[in-house]
Write a protein that holds these residues in place. Structure first.
Motif, PDB file in Angstrom:
ATOM      1  N   VAL A  13       2.797  -3.084  10.444  1.00  0.00           N
ATOM      2  CA  VAL A  13       1.386  -2.704  10.542  1.00  0.00           C
ATOM      3  C   VAL A  13       0.654  -3.130   9.275  1.00  0.00           C
ATOM      4  CG1 VAL A  13      -0.211  -0.771  10.850  1.00  0.00           C
ATOM      5  CG2 VAL A  13       2.000  -0.758  12.006  1.00  0.00           C
ATOM      6  N   ARG A  14      -0.477  -3.751   9.445  1.00  0.00           N
ATOM      7  CA  ARG A  14      -1.253  -4.207   8.296  1.00  0.00           C
ATOM      8  C   ARG A  14      -2.083  -3.055   7.729  1.00  0.00           C
ATOM      9  NH1 ARG A  14       1.584  -8.729   7.392  1.00  0.00           N
ATOM     10  NH2 ARG A  14       1.749  -9.984   9.303  1.00  0.00           N
ATOM     11  N   HIS A  15      -2.151  -2.974   6.420  1.00  0.00           N
ATOM     12  CA  HIS A  15      -2.945  -1.950   5.748  1.00  0.00           C
ATOM     13  C   HIS A  15      -3.826  -2.622   4.684  1.00  0.00           C
ATOM     14  CE1 HIS A  15      -0.661   1.297   7.631  1.00  0.00           C
ATOM     15  NE2 HIS A  15       0.442   0.640   7.313  1.00  0.00           N
ATOM     16  N   PRO A  16      -4.869  -3.312   5.093  1.00  0.00           N
ATOM     17  CA  PRO A  16      -5.701  -4.011   4.097  1.00  0.00           C
ATOM     18  C   PRO A  16      -6.413  -3.046   3.154  1.00  0.00           C
ATOM     19  CG  PRO A  16      -6.743  -4.043   6.271  1.00  0.00           C
ATOM     20  CD  PRO A  16      -5.356  -3.528   6.472  1.00  0.00           C
ATOM     21  N   GLY A  17      -6.762  -1.847   3.655  1.00  0.00           N
ATOM     22  CA  GLY A  17      -7.452  -0.888   2.794  1.00  0.00           C
ATOM     23  C   GLY A  17      -6.598  -0.456   1.614  1.00  0.00           C
ATOM     24  N   ARG A  18      -5.306  -0.352   1.832  1.00  0.00           N
ATOM     25  CA  ARG A  18      -4.422   0.040   0.732  1.00  0.00           C
ATOM     26  C   ARG A  18      -4.434  -1.009  -0.375  1.00  0.00           C
ATOM     27  NH1 ARG A  18       1.062   2.270   3.784  1.00  0.00           N
ATOM     28  NH2 ARG A  18       0.055   3.921   5.021  1.00  0.00           N
ATOM     29  N   TRP A  19      -4.374  -2.273   0.020  1.00  0.00           N
ATOM     30  CA  TRP A  19      -4.342  -3.330  -0.992  1.00  0.00           C
ATOM     31  C   TRP A  19      -5.657  -3.428  -1.745  1.00  0.00           C
ATOM     32  CZ3 TRP A  19       0.161  -4.842  -2.425  1.00  0.00           C
ATOM     33  CH2 TRP A  19       1.233  -4.819  -1.535  1.00  0.00           C
ATOM     34  N   VAL A  20      -6.765  -3.153  -1.049  1.00  0.00           N
ATOM     35  CA  VAL A  20      -8.060  -3.134  -1.735  1.00  0.00           C
ATOM     36  C   VAL A  20      -8.082  -1.998  -2.764  1.00  0.00           C
ATOM     37  CG1 VAL A  20     -10.531  -2.748  -1.433  1.00  0.00           C
ATOM     38  CG2 VAL A  20      -9.298  -4.200   0.172  1.00  0.00           C
ATOM     39  N   ALA A  21      -7.583  -0.832  -2.355  1.00  0.00           N
ATOM     40  CA  ALA A  21      -7.533   0.305  -3.281  1.00  0.00           C
ATOM     41  C   ALA A  21      -6.628   0.000  -4.469  1.00  0.00           C
ATOM     42  CB  ALA A  21      -7.050   1.553  -2.545  1.00  0.00           C
ATOM     43  N   VAL A  22      -5.488  -0.651  -4.217  1.00  0.00           N
ATOM     44  CA  VAL A  22      -4.583  -1.019  -5.300  1.00  0.00           C
ATOM     45  C   VAL A  22      -5.257  -1.974  -6.275  1.00  0.00           C
ATOM     46  CG1 VAL A  22      -2.456  -2.269  -5.843  1.00  0.00           C
ATOM     47  CG2 VAL A  22      -2.473  -0.580  -4.001  1.00  0.00           C
ATOM     48  N   ALA A  23      -6.002  -2.939  -5.739  1.00  0.00           N
ATOM     49  CA  ALA A  23      -6.689  -3.904  -6.596  1.00  0.00           C
ATOM     50  C   ALA A  23      -7.745  -3.219  -7.465  1.00  0.00           C
ATOM     51  CB  ALA A  23      -7.324  -4.999  -5.741  1.00  0.00           C
ATOM     52  N   VAL A  24      -8.508  -2.309  -6.872  1.00  0.00           N
ATOM     53  CA  VAL A  24      -9.537  -1.594  -7.631  1.00  0.00           C
ATOM     54  C   VAL A  24      -8.898  -0.745  -8.724  1.00  0.00           C
ATOM     55  CG1 VAL A  24     -11.335   0.175  -7.476  1.00  0.00           C
ATOM     56  CG2 VAL A  24     -11.183  -1.598  -5.725  1.00  0.00           C
ATOM     57  N   ILE A  25      -7.828  -0.022  -8.369  1.00  0.00           N
ATOM     58  CA  ILE A  25      -7.155   0.820  -9.351  1.00  0.00           C
ATOM     59  C   ILE A  25      -6.557  -0.030 -10.469  1.00  0.00           C
ATOM     60  CG2 ILE A  25      -5.202   2.387  -9.691  1.00  0.00           C
ATOM     61  CD1 ILE A  25      -5.733   3.458  -6.878  1.00  0.00           C
ATOM     62  N   ALA A  26      -5.980  -1.171 -10.110  1.00  0.00           N
ATOM     63  CA  ALA A  26      -5.384  -2.045 -11.125  1.00  0.00           C
ATOM     64  C   ALA A  26      -6.433  -2.545 -12.110  1.00  0.00           C
ATOM     65  CB  ALA A  26      -4.675  -3.214 -10.453  1.00  0.00           C
ATOM     66  N   VAL A  27      -7.609  -2.921 -11.607  1.00  0.00           N
ATOM     67  CA  VAL A  27      -8.675  -3.403 -12.493  1.00  0.00           C
ATOM     68  C   VAL A  27      -9.149  -2.290 -13.418  1.00  0.00           C
ATOM     69  CG1 VAL A  27     -11.051  -4.266 -12.540  1.00  0.00           C
ATOM     70  CG2 VAL A  27      -9.422  -5.212 -10.911  1.00  0.00           C
ATOM     71  N   LEU A  28      -9.381  -1.089 -12.861  1.00  0.00           N
ATOM     72  CA  LEU A  28      -9.827   0.038 -13.683  1.00  0.00           C
ATOM     73  C   LEU A  28      -8.778   0.413 -14.721  1.00  0.00           C
ATOM     74  CD1 LEU A  28     -11.478   2.307 -10.950  1.00  0.00           C
ATOM     75  CD2 LEU A  28     -12.624   0.832 -12.610  1.00  0.00           C
ATOM     76  N   ALA A  29      -7.501   0.396 -14.323  1.00  0.00           N
ATOM     77  CA  ALA A  29      -6.438   0.726 -15.266  1.00  0.00           C
ATOM     78  C   ALA A  29      -6.352  -0.300 -16.379  1.00  0.00           C
ATOM     79  CB  ALA A  29      -5.100   0.825 -14.533  1.00  0.00           C
ATOM     80  N   ALA A  30      -6.510  -1.577 -16.030  1.00  0.00           N
ATOM     81  CA  ALA A  30      -6.468  -2.629 -17.050  1.00  0.00           C
ATOM     82  C   ALA A  30      -7.630  -2.488 -18.030  1.00  0.00           C
ATOM     83  CB  ALA A  30      -6.494  -3.998 -16.383  1.00  0.00           C
ATOM     84  N   MET A  31      -8.811  -2.157 -17.510  1.00  0.00           N
ATOM     85  CA  MET A  31      -9.968  -1.956 -18.385  1.00  0.00           C
ATOM     86  C   MET A  31      -9.741  -0.772 -19.324  1.00  0.00           C
ATOM     87  SD  MET A  31     -13.031  -2.548 -15.590  1.00  0.00           S
ATOM     88  CE  MET A  31     -14.280  -1.988 -16.748  1.00  0.00           C
ATOM     89  N   PHE A  32      -9.157   0.320 -18.788  1.00  0.00           N
ATOM     90  CA  PHE A  32      -8.910   1.489 -19.616  1.00  0.00           C
ATOM     91  C   PHE A  32      -7.882   1.191 -20.707  1.00  0.00           C
ATOM     92  CE2 PHE A  32      -6.283   5.278 -20.425  1.00  0.00           C
ATOM     93  CZ  PHE A  32      -7.251   6.118 -20.947  1.00  0.00           C
TER      94      PHE A  32
END
Length: 318
Positions: free
Chosen positions: A25-44
């Protein structure tokens, strides 16, 4: 008669169902959330690491400072002693609360009501200044002569005040945890133990409490971690523990934030160790209730990194 060679493609042969092709089953929303969290974590992380105002060299010095290490030892000592008093007192209060004797039950309820209803900081101040109300503490006959007496301030040291204040307060909270665990055990267990001739104390120690541990352990672990951090309140009565040691260094060097970060790293390290210990204790007491024990963190990592699982319905092929 139909032979395997005559079977048409896509049509299942007699007696054997067609293989099922499992599609993940595809979960594109999860990967979008992971990408957003990764960017915010990298900025922090970048802002924290590159911020010169944090003075990471000072943080490392504070982390290994002798005063901080001594404060850490006192914090751990206070945590252990206070939790011992809290656990023992909590079990006694829980048993009294569940007693059919109205006097024992009432005394336990009043104790819990008082110690849960007043702030622990107020209780620390109370024990610290109780010598102004009772300057002498003695032993003797009730309402009669006193055989031996001591000065309160000489008898009760600063460390004893902290242990009493934290431990007696913890007993009130822990008693409710134990009471909930005891009530979670089916009454038939106690009745069966009684029919076998076990006393109430034997039933409680051998039958009820071991089964109640799976309910008691999770909140007990939380209380232990909370106690580790609550010990910082003793700095208000001039006890130099971990937090007070960091504050003193910050006030002396004017590196307040780096000093607090160094102290916080110790708290994070100890609470992480306690959390791991809590997991394995919970896993141990889950043996009698779960057919499959919870996976350890290393088992989960090994399964996710080194194992390849193919999810298919029964009858399918991997």
């Amino acid at each position: 008669m139909t032979t395997p060679q005559d079977a048409q493609p896509g049509v299942p042969s007699a007696g054997r169902p067609e293989d099922i092709r499992a599609v993940p089953v595809r979960h594109p929303g999860r990967w979008v959330a992971v990408a957003v969290i990764a960017v915010l974590a990298a900025m922090f992380v970048k802002s924290v690491v590159t911020n010169s105002a944090l003075h990471w060299d000072v943080v490392t010095q504070v982390f290994a400072d002798k005063t901080v290490i001594a404060g850490l030892q006192k914090t751990l000592l206070l945590t252990v002693l206070s939790m011992v008093i809290g656990v023992v007192g909590g079990i006694l209060l829980a048993v009294m609360r569940l007693s059919k004797n109205p006097v024992l039950s009432g005394v336990s309820w009043v104790y819990i009501w008082i110690f849960r209803g007043t702030p622990v900081l107020v209780q620390l101040f109370f024990w610290n200044f109780l010598g102004a109300v009772f300057p002498k503490v003695g032993l003797g006959i009730p309402f009669g002569p006193t055989f031996v007496s001591w000065n309160y301030n000489d008898l009760i040291s600063g460390l004893t005040v902290c242990v009493l204040g934290l431990g007696l307060n913890e007993a009130a909270y822990f008693s409710e945890i134990v009471r909930a665990g005891i009530l979670s055990v089916d009454e038939g267990q106690a009745e069966a133990a009684s029919s076998l001739g076990l006393t109430h104390a034997q039933t409680l120690g051998r039958i009820v409490l071991p089964q109640a541990m799976r309910v008691i352990i999770p909140p007990a672990g939380n209380e232990t971690i909370s106690m580790l951090k609550t010990t910082s309140l003793v700095s208000t009565i001039a006890i130099v523990e971990l937090t007070r040691a960091g504050q003193d260094i910050g006030n002396r060097t004017l590196y307040v934030i780096p000093s607090l970060i160094g102290v916080s790293l110790w708290y994070l390290l100890i609470t992480s160790i306690l959390s791991v210990g809590q997991f394995y204790v919970e896993r141990y007491y889950a043996r009698g209730t779960n057919r499959v024990l919870p996976k350890t963190p290393w088992q989960k990592v090994r399964e996710n990194l080194f194992s390849r699982q193919v999810h298919a319905q029964p009858g399918g092929t991997a």
